[in-house]
Design an enzyme around this catalytic site. Structure first.
Site, PDB file in Angstrom:
ATOM      1  N   TYR A 188      56.013 -49.830 -46.034  1.00 59.65           N
ATOM      2  CA  TYR A 188      55.360 -48.795 -46.835  1.00 59.65           C
ATOM      3  C   TYR A 188      54.392 -47.982 -45.954  1.00 59.65           C
ATOM      4  CZ  TYR A 188      51.911 -46.854 -50.045  1.00 59.65           C
ATOM      5  OH  TYR A 188      51.045 -46.015 -50.675  1.00 59.65           O
TER       6      TYR A 188
ATOM      7  N   ASP B 221      55.251 -58.751 -49.136  1.00 52.63           N
ATOM      8  CA  ASP B 221      54.961 -57.741 -50.151  1.00 52.63           C
ATOM      9  C   ASP B 221      56.137 -57.779 -51.125  1.00 52.63           C
ATOM     10  OD1 ASP B 221      54.769 -55.416 -51.669  1.00 52.63           O
ATOM     11  OD2 ASP B 221      53.852 -54.262 -50.049  1.00 52.63           O
TER      12      ASP B 221
ATOM     13  N   LYS C 259      53.160 -50.816 -59.765  1.00 54.19           N
ATOM     14  CA  LYS C 259      54.587 -50.508 -59.884  1.00 54.19           C
ATOM     15  C   LYS C 259      55.215 -51.281 -61.052  1.00 54.19           C
ATOM     16  CE  LYS C 259      53.794 -47.815 -56.468  1.00 54.19           C
ATOM     17  NZ  LYS C 259      53.026 -48.362 -55.423  1.00 54.19           N
TER      18      LYS C 259
ATOM     19  N   ARG D 234      32.152 -58.069 -61.407  1.00 56.43           N
ATOM     20  CA  ARG D 234      32.796 -57.936 -60.088  1.00 56.43           C
ATOM     21  C   ARG D 234      33.321 -59.306 -59.662  1.00 56.43           C
ATOM     22  NH1 ARG D 234      29.710 -58.583 -56.047  1.00 56.43           N
ATOM     23  NH2 ARG D 234      28.066 -57.140 -56.667  1.00 56.43           N
TER      24      ARG D 234
HETATM   25  C1  LIG Z   1      55.748 -51.715 -51.200  1.00 61.75           C
HETATM   26  C2  LIG Z   1      54.378 -51.207 -51.487  1.00 61.75           C
HETATM   27  N1  LIG Z   1      53.314 -51.951 -51.161  1.00 61.75           N
HETATM   28  C3  LIG Z   1      52.048 -51.529 -51.405  1.00 61.75           C
HETATM   29  C4  LIG Z   1      51.798 -50.300 -51.965  1.00 61.75           C
HETATM   30  C5  LIG Z   1      50.383 -49.845 -52.200  1.00 61.75           C
HETATM   31  O1  LIG Z   1      50.036 -50.004 -53.531  1.00 61.75           O
HETATM   32  P1  LIG Z   1      48.986 -49.058 -54.312  1.00 61.75           P
HETATM   33  O2  LIG Z   1      49.561 -47.688 -54.341  1.00 61.75           O
HETATM   34  O3  LIG Z   1      48.860 -49.709 -55.636  1.00 61.75           O
HETATM   35  O4  LIG Z   1      47.715 -49.089 -53.521  1.00 61.75           O
HETATM   36  C6  LIG Z   1      52.870 -49.489 -52.332  1.00 61.75           C
HETATM   37  C7  LIG Z   1      52.651 -48.167 -52.944  1.00 61.75           C
HETATM   38  O5  LIG Z   1      53.542 -47.363 -53.061  1.00 61.75           O
HETATM   39  C8  LIG Z   1      54.199 -49.955 -52.079  1.00 61.75           C
HETATM   40  O6  LIG Z   1      55.270 -49.206 -52.394  1.00 61.75           O
END
Ligand SMILES: Cc1ncc(COP(=O)(O)O)c(C=O)c1O
Length: 396
Positions: free
Chosen positions: A99, A171, A196, A46
């Protein structure tokens, strides 16, 4: 070291003991110690793990900083940053386009404990400047945004936020470090849904939080171990494998996105195309300034009904209907009922998030096949409308 070389070499020497070109998956929970408290740099998975450490090293190198922490999902990474920096009474500023999961965690987890969430059109500089106060701890942005691919001026936002001692979190999931280097533009923290483009093959869920300064990173790193939302060694290994082709994949994703945006633009059944590479996109000039490409995502509003949107999304040959994005296999989604369903309908309408918006994540397929698949769907829709019109006319 240039970008593609980093994805393959940074933090990834051959395994020293056997010479194995690709290091094995260190699938272990714990480590033998030479004497109590004397370990070889690892004491519990961890806290740290050699496979995870390799991935953290390469991600940090790709974003041009020293500090990266991996998490079990993008949202777990987001949560570590929010938990590290927000206390009751604090404020966070976010853009209208964000998001759905970020919107949900803020409104359902942080608002109830007394954090004020200010969501506004941050392209309006005066409104943004007024919204950032002495109580603002974080200004949180995506650029390009999910799902409308809006682009924000990161340098300017950092200037406004830093004037009030707020940290800027970017992000960088949609752009990836291949197309955008937020730390060079002034960001303090970068988060990723590694799920992604970085993973790139739709086979793992992971997240990352990175920082430029040790003091900014330390509370996030502490929470990685203290709250324990870490990815498995196998997941990290999958991303190490996927990452090696990041440059090649991003180039292909972008080529495909450009071909698609140009084919959808001006189609009578398409109300609007959102792609930062189009000169008419409101963020085009900023994108040219702060990115080295326009990314691989395209969104568009269908000129039609919700039923038509549903029919279109459910019947494509190569664009599979599904959540997520950034994999080699093309995906499409209907944000209003899928990724952004956690935003109430009235709020979506206020934010300008249309119910007929479709988000495309072109994969690494051939551009011609992807374009044909979309145009075929639109032709089918047009045909259905004509047939219905004829049927209605003959019924009278
Ligand atoms: C721009 C963006 N940030 C964060 C996330 C969250 O990521 P995760 O689905 O890996 O938890 C997503 C998920 O679609 C996203 O599109």
């Amino acid at each position: 070291m240039n970008f593609a070389t980093k994805t393959i070499h940074a933090g990834q020497p051959s395994e020293p003991e056997t010479g194995s070109l690709i290091a094995p998956i260190f699938q272990t929970s714990t480590y033998e110690q030479d004497a109590p408290g004397q370990d070889k740099g690892f004491n519990y998975s961890r806290t740290n793990n050699p496979t995870r450490q390799r991935l953290e090293t390469v991600l940090a190198e790709l974003e041009g900083v020293q500090y990266a922490a991996l998490f079990a999902s993008g949202l777990a990474a987001e949560n570590a940053v929010l938990q590290a920096y927000l206390r009751p009474g604090d404020e966070i500023v976010i853009p209208t386009d964000v998001y759905g999961g970020t919107y949900r965690i803020l409104n359902k987890v942080y608002a109830p404990i007394g954090v004020t969430i200010k969501q506004l059109d941050i392209a309006n500089r005066a409104a943004l400047q007024a919204a950032i106060t002495d109580r603002t701890k974080l200004v949180w942005i995506e650029s390009p945004t999910n799902p409308r691919l809006l682009v924000y001026d990161i340098v300017d936002i950092c200037r406004l936020a830093h004037a009030k001692s707020a940290l800027v979190v970017v992000d960088n999931t949609f752009a990836t470090p291949y197309f955008q280097q937020p730390f060079e533009l002034g960001a303090d923290i970068v988060v990723h849904s590694v799920t992604k483009y970085l993973g790139g093959h739709s086979d793992t869920i992971q997240g990352a939080a990175l920082a430029k300064e040790a003091s900014v990173f330390e509370p996030i790193k502490f929470l990685q171990n203290a709250t324990g939302a870490v990815p498995s060694p196998f997941d990290c290994w999958l991303t190490l494998r996927g990452l090696k082709t990041l440059e090649l994949r991003m180039q292909r994703h972008e080529e495909n996105a450009i071909a698609i945006a140009n084919s959808l633009k001006g189609h009578p059944l398409v109300r609007q195309v959102y792609f930062p590479g189009l000169p008419e996109h409101p963020g085009h000039e900023i994108a040219k300034k702060q990115m080295t490409g326009f990314g691989g995502m395209v969104s568009f509003e269908l000129e039609g009904t919700i039923e038509e949107v549903v029919a279109f999304c459910s019947s494509r040959r190569y664009f599979t209907l599904g959540e997520s994005l950034g994999g080699v296999k093309a995906l499409l989604c209907h944000p209003a009922t899928m990724t952004h369903a956690s935003i109430p309908a009235e709020t979506r309408a206020e934010l300008g998030l249309s119910d007929t918006l479709i988000r495309l994540s072109p994969g690494c397929e051939n551009a011609k096949d992807l374009v044909e698949d979309l145009l075929e769907g639109l032709t089918l829709l047009d045909h259905q409308r004509r047939t219905q019109k004829v049927a209605a006319a003959s019924a009278h």
